[in-house]
Design a protein around this motif. Sequence first.
Motif, PDB file in Angstrom:
ATOM      1  N   PRO A 347     -25.134  93.169  15.022  1.00  0.00           N
ATOM      2  CA  PRO A 347     -25.188  94.235  16.024  1.00  0.00           C
ATOM      3  C   PRO A 347     -23.969  94.162  16.949  1.00  0.00           C
ATOM      4  O   PRO A 347     -23.581  93.077  17.377  1.00  0.00           O
ATOM      5  CB  PRO A 347     -26.469  93.937  16.827  1.00  0.00           C
ATOM      6  N   ALA A 348     -23.372  95.314  17.222  1.00  0.00           N
ATOM      7  CA  ALA A 348     -22.161  95.360  18.047  1.00  0.00           C
ATOM      8  C   ALA A 348     -22.452  96.044  19.376  1.00  0.00           C
ATOM      9  O   ALA A 348     -23.166  97.035  19.426  1.00  0.00           O
ATOM     10  CB  ALA A 348     -21.061  96.124  17.311  1.00  0.00           C
ATOM     11  N   ALA A 349     -21.888  95.478  20.441  1.00  0.00           N
ATOM     12  CA  ALA A 349     -22.068  96.082  21.773  1.00  0.00           C
ATOM     13  C   ALA A 349     -20.740  96.149  22.502  1.00  0.00           C
ATOM     14  O   ALA A 349     -19.932  95.236  22.414  1.00  0.00           O
ATOM     15  CB  ALA A 349     -23.064  95.266  22.592  1.00  0.00           C
ATOM     16  N   PRO A 350     -20.520  97.250  23.227  1.00  0.00           N
ATOM     17  CA  PRO A 350     -19.291  97.377  24.005  1.00  0.00           C
ATOM     18  C   PRO A 350     -19.437  96.774  25.405  1.00  0.00           C
ATOM     19  O   PRO A 350     -20.530  96.776  25.974  1.00  0.00           O
ATOM     20  CB  PRO A 350     -19.111  98.888  24.113  1.00  0.00           C
ATOM     21  N   LEU A 351     -18.350  96.260  25.948  1.00  0.00           N
ATOM     22  CA  LEU A 351     -18.318  95.862  27.357  1.00  0.00           C
ATOM     23  C   LEU A 351     -17.602  96.936  28.165  1.00  0.00           C
ATOM     24  O   LEU A 351     -17.686  96.998  29.375  1.00  0.00           O
ATOM     25  CB  LEU A 351     -17.569  94.546  27.538  1.00  0.00           C
ATOM     26  N   SER A 352     -16.852  97.773  27.444  1.00  0.00           N
ATOM     27  CA  SER A 352     -16.103  98.852  28.050  1.00  0.00           C
ATOM     28  C   SER A 352     -16.956 100.109  27.886  1.00  0.00           C
ATOM     29  O   SER A 352     -17.506 100.338  26.820  1.00  0.00           O
ATOM     30  CB  SER A 352     -14.783  98.959  27.281  1.00  0.00           C
ATOM     31  N   SER A 353     -17.056 100.895  28.944  1.00  0.00           N
ATOM     32  CA  SER A 353     -17.943 102.054  28.916  1.00  0.00           C
ATOM     33  C   SER A 353     -17.245 103.256  28.266  1.00  0.00           C
ATOM     34  O   SER A 353     -16.333 103.845  28.851  1.00  0.00           O
ATOM     35  CB  SER A 353     -18.361 102.413  30.340  1.00  0.00           C
ATOM     36  N   TYR A 354     -17.681 103.602  27.069  1.00  0.00           N
ATOM     37  CA  TYR A 354     -17.101 104.775  26.400  1.00  0.00           C
ATOM     38  C   TYR A 354     -17.459 106.047  27.173  1.00  0.00           C
ATOM     39  O   TYR A 354     -16.643 106.968  27.297  1.00  0.00           O
ATOM     40  CB  TYR A 354     -17.604 104.874  24.958  1.00  0.00           C
ATOM     41  N   TYR A 355     -18.690 106.058  27.695  1.00  0.00           N
ATOM     42  CA  TYR A 355     -19.136 107.204  28.491  1.00  0.00           C
ATOM     43  C   TYR A 355     -18.215 107.385  29.707  1.00  0.00           C
ATOM     44  O   TYR A 355     -17.796 108.505  30.025  1.00  0.00           O
ATOM     45  CB  TYR A 355     -20.582 106.961  28.940  1.00  0.00           C
ATOM     46  N   GLY A 356     -17.878 106.259  30.361  1.00  0.00           N
ATOM     47  CA  GLY A 356     -16.973 106.307  31.512  1.00  0.00           C
ATOM     48  C   GLY A 356     -15.586 106.778  31.107  1.00  0.00           C
ATOM     49  O   GLY A 356     -14.961 107.577  31.799  1.00  0.00           O
ATOM     50  N   ALA A 357     -15.098 106.266  29.962  1.00  0.00           N
ATOM     51  CA  ALA A 357     -13.770 106.656  29.475  1.00  0.00           C
ATOM     52  C   ALA A 357     -13.710 108.166  29.233  1.00  0.00           C
ATOM     53  O   ALA A 357     -12.740 108.838  29.583  1.00  0.00           O
ATOM     54  CB  ALA A 357     -13.465 105.905  28.182  1.00  0.00           C
ATOM     55  N   ARG A 358     -14.790 108.673  28.646  1.00  0.00           N
ATOM     56  CA  ARG A 358     -14.870 110.114  28.353  1.00  0.00           C
ATOM     57  C   ARG A 358     -14.849 110.922  29.644  1.00  0.00           C
ATOM     58  O   ARG A 358     -14.164 111.942  29.747  1.00  0.00           O
ATOM     59  CB  ARG A 358     -16.183 110.340  27.609  1.00  0.00           C
ATOM     60  N   GLN A 359     -15.579 110.436  30.656  1.00  0.00           N
ATOM     61  CA  GLN A 359     -15.601 111.147  31.948  1.00  0.00           C
ATOM     62  C   GLN A 359     -14.219 111.138  32.601  1.00  0.00           C
ATOM     63  O   GLN A 359     -13.793 112.147  33.160  1.00  0.00           O
ATOM     64  CB  GLN A 359     -16.606 110.475  32.888  1.00  0.00           C
ATOM     65  N   ILE A 360     -13.528 109.997  32.526  1.00  0.00           N
ATOM     66  CA  ILE A 360     -12.194 109.897  33.141  1.00  0.00           C
ATOM     67  C   ILE A 360     -11.227 110.886  32.475  1.00  0.00           C
ATOM     68  O   ILE A 360     -10.498 111.603  33.156  1.00  0.00           O
ATOM     69  CB  ILE A 360     -11.675 108.445  33.054  1.00  0.00           C
TER      70      ILE A 360
END
Lengths: 408, 134
Positions: A347-360
């Motif tokens: 199982p893979a998990a991000p520490l960086s928020s893709y949702y946040g990146a998309r919002q930025i």
Amino acid sequence: MVKKTIEEINAKIKAGKAVVVTAEELIPMVKEQGVAETAQNVDVVTTGTFGPMCSSGAFFNLGHPKPRIKMAKVLLNGVEAYTGVAAVDVYLGATQIPETDPANKNFPGEFNYGGGHVLEDLVKGKEVLLEATAYGTDCYPRKKLEKMIRLDELPQAILFNPRNAYQNYNVAVNLSDRTLYTYMGILKPNLGNANYSSAGQLSPLFNDPYYRVTGPGTKIFLGGGVGFVSWNGTQHNPGAPRDAHGVPTAPAGTLAVIGDLKQMSPRWLRGVSFLGYGVSLMVGLGVPIPVIDEDMIRCAAVSDSEIFAPVVDYSESYPQGLGEVLTTVSYAELRSGEINVNGKKVPAAPLSSYYGARQIAQILKEWIMDGKFLLTAPAFNIPLAGGISDYQGLVFSDSDPARGCHNA
Amino acid sequence: MKEKMVLYFPPTVTEQPFIYYLIKDFNLLVNILKADINPRMEGRLVVEIGGEKADFAAGLDFLQGRGVKAFPLEQEIIWVEERCTQCGACTVICPAGALHLDRVTMQISFSGDKCVVCEHCIKACPSRAMEARF
């Protein structure tokens, strides 16, 4: 061949006619319309990333009290700031922990508060306790100062992060039989999970892999405010291996960035705690990419399935510096939530928020479309591998063949 | 019916197979969510017990008659959404699938129904968005 200058693109932004898309929105456009037509139609591609970036911090001028003080030791909410600069100037680093923190004495330590949290508290407008001591001089006689400070009262507060926006990063796994507590989060034994930290196709330097338009002087979204790229970052490694498209397959370029902390928002600067490791700061950062030619579109259209990250064992290879890579996986696989390592589904998990990146990327797009954010060209280009460094003052040239995004 | 319960075992009874009796004699479905059992010391089990209402009541009477204290699970884990950065680090730590990352929106959701109150997420969350409440 499409050619646009940054001046032409800025004129379109001012006239409210610029076409701006996010790096994610660009991908299907290029698939449908092709590179040439998209390059004709699109003027700016916005990127974003929102992840823990340890090499972050801020310079503060704390203001001169009466009588004056040359601060030798400074604590902000108990977290030490570096004072080896002028009298009331200090630098607070994101990973500094309070002297009273038990750290890993009771393993794994919790690290609930530190430099990153002080920065978040300040941008939230909270009062922070300043404690300063000094040895006293003829010109700076005061030896002690203790007061509550707020960000808006300080003469200057400048976020200066020596290394942000890593172009690719390791995927961390654990081959050992005990749980590991790392800066890549908790890694369960025997390949229990795989943690990664990049916004992949949205991440700034994946979209400008040869740093053609991202360099000192490039205006960016930083922590919710406007900042600038100031230099290449520390550990900048443009010579990392690259695939046929020029995309690095290991940690590569980095950016040093600067901006006015007073403009920033606690939404995009967040103190974070890593069990058994320490504290850090999540930084929101977005770089606009002017579409100066077709090659820029070709580079920016890179998608998660075309970007690969090395899977590294954090029980042995990383801590011992062995440089062994177990396998490489694409960001599409990582983002699906499961990767394959040594024949095992992990199982893979991000520490960086893709949702946040998309919002930025969206926010930056809106700023540009509203005409309130104009683009700047880098004053010069940060180094590429093989000594192609533009530190000598070489102004960006779009004829530089070494910086082309070679598409297969 | 189905309910999450906390069972406290005094040191004198921790070696008895209560779960076996609950299943065999009372026809109950027992799902162990969290266990802290040590021989000759006080033990604690968090379980989900399901079955007919009468069986459920009889099963609890049986436990209490043997000195086991049973309480409904009142502790719960709260997701403080405004502190959440939507990173996703928690999703591989949660053993119950209560913390979920939607692969399209890339947003986190938390379902209290699935949560087994193991509390692993509290310290695994970098922005400390998970809290325990009693």
